[in-house]
Write a protein that holds these residues in place. Structure first.
Motif, PDB file in Angstrom:
ATOM      1  N   SER A  95       0.886  -1.185  -0.067  1.00  0.00           N
ATOM      2  CA  SER A  95       0.143  -0.485  -0.152  1.00  0.00           C
ATOM      3  C   SER A  95       0.754   1.418   0.235  1.00  0.00           C
ATOM      4  N   LEU A  96       0.188   2.280  -0.420  1.00  0.00           N
ATOM      5  CA  LEU A  96       1.167   3.640  -0.426  1.00  0.00           C
ATOM      6  C   LEU A  96       0.709   4.122   0.947  1.00  0.00           C
ATOM      7  N   ALA A  97       1.709   4.735   1.542  1.00  0.00           N
ATOM      8  CA  ALA A  97       2.147   5.398   2.695  1.00  0.00           C
ATOM      9  C   ALA A  97       1.144   6.392   3.031  1.00  0.00           C
ATOM     10  N   GLY A  98       0.314   6.320   4.073  1.00  0.00           N
ATOM     11  CA  GLY A  98      -1.056   7.491   4.390  1.00  0.00           C
ATOM     12  C   GLY A  98      -1.669   7.552   5.273  1.00  0.00           C
ATOM     13  N   GLY A 100      -3.564   5.733   7.711  1.00  0.00           N
ATOM     14  CA  GLY A 100      -4.449   5.000   7.566  1.00  0.00           C
ATOM     15  C   GLY A 100      -5.635   4.230   6.574  1.00  0.00           C
ATOM     16  N   GLY A 101      -5.965   4.942   5.716  1.00  0.00           N
ATOM     17  CA  GLY A 101      -6.482   5.111   5.007  1.00  0.00           C
ATOM     18  C   GLY A 101      -6.295   3.594   3.783  1.00  0.00           C
ATOM     19  N   PRO A 102      -5.106   4.418   2.972  1.00  0.00           N
ATOM     20  CA  PRO A 102      -4.876   3.502   1.565  1.00  0.00           C
ATOM     21  C   PRO A 102      -5.555   1.758   1.891  1.00  0.00           C
ATOM     22  N   PRO A 103      -5.764   1.531   1.005  1.00  0.00           N
ATOM     23  CA  PRO A 103      -6.323  -0.191   1.046  1.00  0.00           C
ATOM     24  C   PRO A 103      -4.882  -0.609   0.368  1.00  0.00           C
ATOM     25  N   LEU A 104      -5.265  -2.077   0.686  1.00  0.00           N
ATOM     26  CA  LEU A 104      -4.268  -2.955   0.515  1.00  0.00           C
ATOM     27  C   LEU A 104      -4.502  -3.969  -0.481  1.00  0.00           C
TER      28      LEU A 104
END
Lengths: 115, 117
Positions: A95-98, A100-104
């Protein structure tokens, strides 16, 4: 974009042997995860990397499992020696760093059978 | 510790009927909630997520989910089921720690959705 690549797709080994799985995440994804999915269960997180550092390995059986992410890109997960209960599908995700929300994004997994 | 429960092992619906796949969660802080779908011999595919804002979130393939804080639930819904929706569905929760995304993503046990023609 190319997805998460995993190899091999299938592996059969005898107990006490060793095995290694490889994962190539989506380009630019800083976070990489290894999950273990036993038949009939949800995926269980084994280890989570942020770039090449370990964020969480609290559920990794460290006496037999090891993982590394050299240069913050590809990753390998190793089991040595394998036990019968290690039979499962091993899923790699990135996933992207960010916040809480970036989807896997998951690869298709490696199905391990230990006999 | 955070946890996710999917109380139904299997949900059966007829094609064209509405479907609901249930999920409840437990976290000590604010949750980030996700739904994923898994087809045979494939990895999980992201469907939708709730971070903040509107309690009804819309995702891929016509799916939506409703966040209910008082009931700590995040049920997956679709107004009209298709046979091709038949798959294994996983609910997941991430407990938010500050401004990072390093909280562990915990998955439920999964619910098999069977849509019959």
């Amino acid at each position: 974009e190319a997805g998460v690549a995993q190899s091999p797709r299938y592996k059969i080994i005898e107990k006490r042997q060793s095995v290694a799985f490889w994962c190539n995440p989506i380009s630019g994804h800083a976070t990489l995860y290894w999950y273990q999915q036993i038949l009939g269960q949800g995926p269980k997180l084994l280890i989570q990397f942020q770039n090449n550092g370990v964020v969480d390995d609290s559920q990794l059986p460290k006496d037999r499992f090891s993982a590394e992410r050299l240069k913050g890109v590809d990753s390998t997960l190793k089991i040595q020696p394998a036990k019968l209960e290690d039979s499962a599908v091993y899923l790699c995700a990135s996933s992207l760093a960010g916040q809480g929300g970036p989807p896997l994004h998951f690869g298709n997994g490696t199905r391990l059978t230990v006999t | 510790a955070q946890s996710v429960a999917q109380p139904e092992d299997q949900v059966n619906v007829a094609e064209g009927n509405p479907l609901t796949v249930k999920c409840t969660y437990s976290v000590s802080g604010n949750p980030y909630l996700f739904w994923y779908v898994q087809y045979p011999n494939r990895g999980l595919q992201f469907l939708l997520k709730y971070i903040t804002g509107d309690n009804l979130v819309k995702g891929s393939y016509g799916f939506e989910a409703e966040f209910n804080k008082s009931q700590t639930s995040f049920h997956l819904k679709k107004p009209s089921a298709l046979v091709s929706d038949s798959a294994l569905y996983f609910c997941a929760v991430r407990e938010v720690h500050g401004s990072s995304n390093t909280g562990k993503l915990i998955f439920g046990q999964g619910t098999t959705l069977q849509v019959k023609p």
